[in-house]
Enzyme design. Sequence first.
Site: not given
Length: 940
Positions: A162, A218, A383
């Site tokens: 990520d 994220h 996600s």
Amino acid sequence: MKIVRTLVWVSCLLLALPGLAAPPTRPGKLVLKLRASTNPLAADLSALLPALVALQATDLAQKFPHSALPSPERPGSVDLRRVYELTVPTGLTLTKARTMLLATGIVEYVEPLYLRMPQYQPNDPRADSLAGYNEYHLRLTQAYRAWDFTKGDTSVVIGVTDTGIRYTHEDLVGQVKYNYADPVNGLDDDGDGYIDNFRGWDFSNNNNDPFYNAFVGHGSQVSGIVAGATDNGKGIAGVGFKCKFLPLQIFPGTTTGSFAGYEAVVYAADHNCRVINMSWGGAGGYSRFEQDVCTYAAVNHDVVLVAAAGNTPGDLLFYPASYDHVLSVAATDEADAKADFSAYSRRIDLSAPGTNIIIVNGRLSSSYAGPPDADYWVGSGTSFASPQVAGAAALVRSRFPQLTAEQVVAQLRQAADTSIYTLPANQGYRGYLGTGRLNIARAVAALNQREARVVTSAFAPAKPFGYAPGDTVRLAATVRNLLLPVAGLTVTLTSLSPYLTVRQGGFAVGSLATLAEASNGAAPFRLAVASNVPPSTKATLRYHFSGANNYQSDQYVELLLNPDFVQLDAGNISVSVSSRGNLAYDDVTGAVGRGFSYRGSTPMLSEGGLLLATTPTRVATHLRSSSGAVQQSFFALAQIQKLTPGPRADQEARGTFRDSLPDPQKPRSVGVRVRQHGQSWAAPAARRNFILLDYSLRNLTADTLKPLYAGLFADWDLPGDAARNVARWDSVNRMGYCYDPLTPQVYAGVQVLGPRPAGVYSIDNSAPAGTPIYFADGFSPAEKYLALSGGFGRAHRSVGTDTQGTDASQVVSTLVPCLAPGDSATVAFAVLAAPTLAELQATAQAATAAYQQQQVLAAAPVAAGTTWQLFPNPTTGLVNIVLPTKLGAAAAQVLDALGRPVATVALPSGGGLLSLQALAPGLYVVRILGTSLLQRVVRE
């Protein structure tokens, strides 16, 4: 409920959701894989060197030098040591690079490096102030009950690929899997090729610090969901509880870094991660390289791969989630309804909550006034559904370490709550959200699930480019039982498409032990493609499994029907002709079409097709553009069709397309309708080395097109050294052609047919900046117009020398001086190939003769006031001729396909019998001497 794609991988690229743009790629970067070989790698690389030099490629590097070799104990494992990355000029087209590299015979595939993006839809950054939110997803997926069975194990590591993470956060700092074998001391203590990879790696910037940055956090958000510290009295609880996570940064957050998701997947597999989460991806852009990486992790290293299904609310191929061996996760909301942003498809394996999820705040906000590294907020997206499933997979691996990755995925699928399909909100998505919503407690409680899967689907005959209308197909399925033994297993195949019929769809498997397999290869399923199937239709087949103990499940397989091109291959040339006037391939990636070959050669035309223009700004093509994409000017009106045999040739192809009319939004349009016609012959021998192509052009505008230029573009890459070609012009035969001057194997070219002017513009593809046509920055409309209009003099006829060739292209053109509104005109070309120049010139003469004969036949009128008949037609030998009596006695002459007289018979007044029994089967012309009466007849 992942769809099977075995043996139909090319179809994946063709079936992207209409309207979605192709995924972005890394400019100037390609990846290739060398074929499996007994040669040393150094020998194969040496053989590859000439093509690399010709392409001006640099920085060739082995992508995964430390990857594990395939193991015979793991069937289907792959060898990533034969994968290389290289840098090429940014203006180089993928089709050019692919053609030249595949022509070496030692390269398995050549692809771009796609850029994939994180899949999240965060709420307002201040949403963490909404106290009403809580971790509802833990309750909904029964994580609390699951932790009564297992709280995971610190030895089970989840690779989080990520963005960078904020590993100082209170819920993350203690959950990172640290590499104590390589402390931060400037040395590669553990000898894995990475220096000081103590807490993961930043692949996007190639350093040992995957800390969060300006690209938002994220990765921190995902990491908190999958493995945030649990039972610590702080913040949130990660699904994986005691399981650790390995931070692997793949998005740079800088102007110098680059996306590196698949490099991180290989690293995670090589460094003992048991689960890998991929909360990122992109729609379309199937990649064999990316599939190889997923196979390497899942098969070679037995890793569970979990990926977000995407935040585009449509039925689409989304990668990596849609690859084989990847568990694809869609998102649901607090009420178990499909999240409004989530993708939905039959390729989804299961769903998990993805809206309003409490997450670790990825970066410190200036508005946050609380303790440092103790802030949280709320986010939505697939996600945040995917890491819940990854955490659940880690718990299953902790509870049942004997299960393989494939079995873990099966356990998660079969433990899901199917009750979500009873909700009114999900009625329209039945079967499109996987087996149901994630239920962690059921997955870890006991091994009491059953699941059989089709692990290979082999279509015969194998047609990776798709099946034609009227085709019949056999489908052999190999079934593997993954969980508890199953008795009385049957597999029933049904079609979900009205254009594909299952004629035999039953497979009585019987009893299967755990991990046992069975195949219906001896009595395969049988399918039939409808005759009226629309172009490029995606057809879905459903495998339905049923067995004892009320076992029921479904699986799906797709295939492409009625591909939008035909293959003319009756003679020595085999070439794809598309519905938009392209030759060899219909797209810049070289995926749609079977290319151009001569006598079974490697592909030798990287790009070809029709060009039309009236001015530098009114240009119509379906060829590469200045941006490296396709200039989309031509749109199909009638799909190209193939007739075998045709009325004039052994194979004929016909189709209709047009370009958009000139308007302020599309100033490069010409405004014509094109009827294209192609012909290929198996006999006589003189016609085997060429294909005739003619185009009827009708002016659809209110303006006179004066002049209208038409030509064929051909970027040749001939066998041998594709970058050592010479381009020449034969003014006698009105033919542009190319060859390798040092080791000529094939001469290939394009010839103008008919009475119109003929010209050629030869292009050096590797010419420096400042040349009139500079391919490094693409092929602009102005450059296309120059190539069409500038080839009628003596300039630009040749490129390359007989001692040193180059990478050559040609535009062979003609012109219509004046085309009034509503009028039509025809231009014609021959595409030719032969082993020598003398044979190519003889082929050009044969093409001229064939075209002239057809023009005579097409133009011959019937004399006024006279009618006549010739029947039966076709005939097995005898035909009856009926003539007007006023002609009196007459003579009938028979001409063969080359226009040569082969028989003459006297006929009485009124006609009589004509025997063709002594002639070979084929097309003939019967002419009544002394008149203009002509008629074609087929001798069967």
